[in-house]
Motif scaffolding. Structure first.
Motif, PDB file in Angstrom:
ATOM      1  N   VAL A 131       0.850  -1.179   0.000  1.00 63.00           N
ATOM      2  CA  VAL A 131       0.000   0.000   0.000  1.00 63.00           C
ATOM      3  C   VAL A 131       0.888   1.231   0.000  1.00 63.00           C
ATOM      4  O   VAL A 131       1.965   1.226   0.604  1.00 63.00           O
ATOM      5  N   MET A 155      -8.202   1.953   7.684  1.00 65.91           N
ATOM      6  CA  MET A 155      -9.004   1.188   6.720  1.00 65.91           C
ATOM      7  C   MET A 155      -8.809   1.721   5.307  1.00 65.91           C
ATOM      8  O   MET A 155      -8.819   0.973   4.341  1.00 65.91           O
ATOM      9  N   GLU A 156      -8.651   3.053   5.194  1.00 63.73           N
ATOM     10  CA  GLU A 156      -8.452   3.638   3.859  1.00 63.73           C
ATOM     11  C   GLU A 156      -7.074   3.306   3.318  1.00 63.73           C
ATOM     12  O   GLU A 156      -6.840   3.395   2.114  1.00 63.73           O
ATOM     13  N   GLY A 198      -5.925   0.354   3.713  1.00 61.85           N
ATOM     14  CA  GLY A 198      -5.988  -1.083   3.473  1.00 61.85           C
ATOM     15  C   GLY A 198      -5.615  -1.911   4.696  1.00 61.85           C
ATOM     16  O   GLY A 198      -5.423  -3.116   4.597  1.00 61.85           O
ATOM     17  N   TYR A 199      -5.511  -1.263   5.858  1.00 61.09           N
ATOM     18  CA  TYR A 199      -5.168  -2.005   7.077  1.00 61.09           C
ATOM     19  C   TYR A 199      -6.414  -2.212   7.922  1.00 61.09           C
ATOM     20  O   TYR A 199      -6.946  -1.272   8.504  1.00 61.09           O
ATOM     21  N   ASP A 200      -6.892  -3.452   7.967  1.00 54.65           N
ATOM     22  CA  ASP A 200      -8.057  -3.757   8.785  1.00 54.65           C
ATOM     23  C   ASP A 200      -7.604  -4.087  10.202  1.00 54.65           C
ATOM     24  O   ASP A 200      -6.408  -4.028  10.530  1.00 54.65           O
ATOM     25  N   LEU A 257      -7.303  -6.802  11.877  1.00 54.03           N
ATOM     26  CA  LEU A 257      -6.360  -7.921  12.034  1.00 54.03           C
ATOM     27  C   LEU A 257      -4.933  -7.486  11.692  1.00 54.03           C
ATOM     28  O   LEU A 257      -3.981  -7.807  12.406  1.00 54.03           O
TER      29      LEU A 257
END
Lengths: 91, 356
Positions: free
Chosen positions: A26, A38-39, A41-43, A45
């Motif tokens: 990312v 989240m934007e 790409g890190y959720d 978990l």
């Protein structure tokens, strides 16, 4: 990096990259301090994984709820660095 | 795209199959179990006409239980917890399906669909594989059958299949492969809890997913098999909109779409979301739109090379952590503004702006 800072943004981005792996890169080069994880790409978990590494490498305990509430790199750095300061005062 | 009968598509969805000069194509990502949360998308209910109508259709088909589900949806203390199969499954289906209908009503028809787990059933209805009333009746029956399955759960693990292989058992299996570094394990309790402890001792990061049933594991196989006769009794049709199946990681063939066993057994089969997303984006670029609660599929898509380097974009319709009903409305507004110039004709756009 001030004497009271355990981790700064470049170190956090390095850890985020490490966890994402080479296949999933990312873009973290821009001004991401206030971008929601989240934007990027890190959720939850992926963040849990990063937090686990920070705890292990620096021997600190982070409050789970505070970590879950941290939506941006700035907020997570605050959680990590204030925990590190608190431990130093206690020690 | 040759498998698609363009004559059967609604007029607003008809556009040249041209990757280069044509408008950006929308692909819907429809989340499943684990994405549910209290009051999900509730801020659109009663304010967004197409969404409201679609949710009401689903809940009406569920009869008195539909009224109880509506009451629990945004309740501070629901009569049945929202993570239970009897609340999570119907509400996820209703919200995913209704968000798809919301986009269609705005002239933002998808060119492809990809559902995660139960999200594939919402995709099947949007694509005309299943009629809505059949789908809801089958869902109600599935919930009754799954409620009798052994208590279990799902565990998210930051790992690839090789890293967990030595900890799997004949009951605790890989339920979903979401990305190169994210798995969902599934199985009954207490087996799943034991495996979680061993994986943590191995140094892997694990987190409980929101499920009280071991979806996509052997513990639900009998419940799924019991539903095969009911799936045989309904009409299944080839999809009008291409579906990339999360169970085969390929575009759904007409033979698969009309196979009752394929649909009946889905909750017991592993979800190959990562591979399905690879397959979808190999035909990209797409504007990926998450039509469901949260942004879990958007987060996976945002770190996919098809998005980071391949020109595809990601727009979730709802907030990652909505703090109230206004957040749902604001998120949808922002998303439609991003999508409208991409896919809407000038006429569609002006109509939206006139309404807004």
């Amino acid at each position: 990096m001030s004497v009271h800072t355990l981790i700064d943004l470049p170190e956090l981005t390095r850890l985020l990259r490490e966890c994402a792996g080479e296949e999933e890169g990312v873009d973290l080069d821009g001004d991401v301090l206030d971008t929601v994880f989240m934007e990027l790409g890190y959720d939850s978990l992926a963040l849990l994984q990063v937090v686990g590494i920070i705890q292990r490498d620096h021997g600190i305990e982070l409050d789970e709820d505070a970590v879950a509430e941290a939506e941006t790199p700035r907020a997570l750095l605050d959680v990590v660095n204030s925990a590190a300061r608190a431990e130093r005062i206690a020690a | 795209m040759s498998a698609v009968d363009t004559r059967a598509r609604p007029p607003h969805d008809r556009r040249p199959d041209d990757d280069t000069g044509g408008p950006e194509r929308i692909a819907l990502l429809l989340p499943g179990q684990g994405a549910q949360r209290p009051a999900m998308a509730h801020g659109l209910y009663g304010t967004e006409p197409a969404f409201t109508e679609a949710v009401d259709e689903v809940l009406a088909l569920l009869g008195a239980e539909g009224d109880r589900i509506r009451a629990d949806w945004a309740a501070d203390t629901p009569a049945v917890p929202l993570d239970h199969v009897s609340r999570a499954q119907p509400l996820l289906f209703a919200v995913d399906y209704a968000l798809g209908r919301t986009l269609l009503a705005r002239g933002l028809g998808p060119a492809a669909l990809l559902g995660h787990s139960a999200g594939e059933t919402a995709a099947a209805v949007l694509a005309g594989v299943l009629d809505l009333d059949d789908a809801v009746r089958l869902l109600a029956e599935r919930i009754r059958l799954l409620a009798e399955a052994p208590p279990g759960g799902m565990l998210a693990v930051a790992a690839n299949p090789g890293q967990v292989a030595h900890r799997l058992t004949d009951q605790v299996v890989i339920g979903a492969v979401n990305s190169p570094n994210q798995l969902l394990l599934a199985g009954p309790e207490p087996d799943l809890g034991t495996v979680a402890e061993l994986l943590r001792a191995d140094g892997l990061t694990c987190a409980r997913a929101k499920a009280t049933t071991g979806f996509h594991s052997p513990s639900v196989r009998a419940a799924c098999a019991a539903q095969i006769p009911s799936f045989r009794a309904v009409t299944l049709r080839p999809p009008r909109i291409p579906i990339v199946s999360g169970y085969t990681a390929r575009p759904l063939t007409d033979a698969e779409a009309t196979d009752p066993v394929f649909w009946a057994m889905q909750p017991a089969e592993p979800v190959l979301f990562g591979a399905a997303l690879d397959r979808l984006l190999a035909d990209g670029p797409y504007h990926l739109v998450e039509a469901g609660p949260g942004q879990s599929l958007s987060a996976l898509a945002r770190r996919h090379p098809g998005v980071t380097r391949g020109g595809s974009r990601v727009t979730p319709l709802l907030a990652a952590r909505p703090r109230g009903p206004e957040d749902d409305r604001a998120a949808l507004r922002t998303a439609v503004e991003r999508l409208a110039p991409a896919a809407g004709s000038t006429r569609d756009r002006s109509r939206f702006e006139a309404r807004a």
